[in-house]
Design an enzyme around this catalytic site. Sequence first.
Site, PDB file in Angstrom:
ATOM      1  CE1 TYR A  69       4.099   3.087   6.047  1.00 52.46           C
ATOM      2  CE2 TYR A  69       2.498   1.841   4.666  1.00 52.46           C
ATOM      3  CZ  TYR A  69       3.943   2.330   4.773  1.00 52.46           C
ATOM      4  OH  TYR A  69       4.878   2.084   3.959  1.00 52.46           O
ATOM      5  N   GLY A  77       9.595  -1.777   0.928  1.00 51.74           N
ATOM      6  CA  GLY A  77       8.485  -2.871   1.605  1.00 51.74           C
ATOM      7  C   GLY A  77       7.278  -2.676   0.899  1.00 51.74           C
ATOM      8  CG  ASP A  78       5.523   1.054   0.845  1.00 51.68           C
ATOM      9  OD1 ASP A  78       4.346   0.754   1.538  1.00 51.68           O
ATOM     10  OD2 ASP A  78       6.312   2.103   1.034  1.00 51.68           O
ATOM     11  NE  ARG A  79       7.366  -2.434  -6.932  1.00 52.05           N
ATOM     12  CZ  ARG A  79       6.506  -2.084  -8.047  1.00 52.05           C
ATOM     13  NH1 ARG A  79       6.743  -0.988  -8.519  1.00 52.05           N
ATOM     14  NH2 ARG A  79       5.304  -2.899  -8.245  1.00 52.05           N
TER      15      ARG A  79
END
Length: 463
Positions: A137, A252-254
């Site tokens: 990030y 996007g994290d999933r």
Amino acid sequence: MRIVVVGDVMLDVDLSGEATRLSPDAPVPVVDVSGVRRRAGGAGLVARMLARDGWPVTLVTVLGDDDAGAQLRAHLTGVQLVAGTSGYPSPVKTRVRAGSHPVVRFDQGCEKTPIPDVSPAMLRAVEQAGVIIVADYGRGLAANPQLRALLGRLAGEVPIVWDPHPSGPEPVPGVAVVTPNISEAAKAVQAAAGTGPSSVEGVAQVLLERWRTRAVLVTRGVDGAVLLQEGVAASHAIPAPRVETGDPCGAGDRLAASLAVHLLAGRDLPEAAALAVHEAANFLAAGGVGALPDTEGTAAAPGKAAPEPFRRTTEPLLLARSVRENGGTVVATGGCFDLIHAGHIRSLAAARDLGDCLIVCLNSDDSVRRLKGPQRPIIGQHDRAELLLAMECVDAVMVFDEDTPEAALDRLRPDIWVKGGDYKGARLPEAGLVEGWGGRCLTVPFHPARSTTGLADALAKVS
């Protein structure tokens, strides 16, 4: 078998309420805040998703020594946390929503900071991974030279999923897959060359060559994703199911979390990517990050041989691997299970008693139609799988499209393959395959006068 998430963590704060009037000071909406929710974001969100699904996950990160850092620790319950000290305030992102619509976001402590140090404990945790997710990030952790050297060495040994950030460094060479969205991918190409191809496939090709990764998966929101692999000439388009969602946050994290799980289970990248795209869409359809509880735990029902977290998963390949590695016996059975009746339940319960987990190989809808005719199945494969998983004796379901379960069995490789007692006295069709890896084929008692066809006929008479 542990999933390790490496990356930057931030505190996400959601202020939600209704906006029914404008401020007298300026033509801006006044939001009457009725709810405040805090959660770990960034790499912390990826780790929380995995912990919520029951996976043993370690989060390797750095945290500020401040109130936001303390809140982050509290919101990472259920995650094994190996954290160094950033030496800077923890980033906080505060979103204000009126109903389901975002109004404004405030960022605190999100400016770029020097590359943080990594501790020996952080490096040891990364070395213990069965699969790694780098959730960058842009805060500098992914640029640490020691960490990058370790990730570069591990890239040839374990799958690494790298979720990049425009402000972060390039992925280390050799990672299994990099997952930029289309905007991030286009910016990366422009930053490298000033101009670039207009097609998604062309952008992916440039990044594949520049980053020297084994694959690039460019996500395109509702349009799905495009996968390009090293040594494969053609790209692979992956459609996404249509879902209604107002907030794509966390998709996007999933996707990265799902990719890691499926790669750890032994699936090839195209299959893992297709599943991950669908699971990201389902995540948004179910409410996205707004549907996640504020804190997480990993309590699970006790099991015999599998570690506690694996007792909660329905991922069949990974469950089988976990049970075997812990000395247990994997049992599998198969069938259409179109209308579940008492005979099914008794047979499944008897099969479960033969080992430490029971995985059902379930014929897909297309497979059932070819075997039973165009009027079948009566119940779709997703509902059939859900009904099976609701039974205490069933630990996982593996859907297969072929006419026979041989291909599914070859991937699953159970210790015991079980069929109904109507096969008693006959050699099972799958016996040679199962015995090839040292497995056994057994039968369980057959219960006459109980069949799906008979039940369907009975239902037809009263409909």
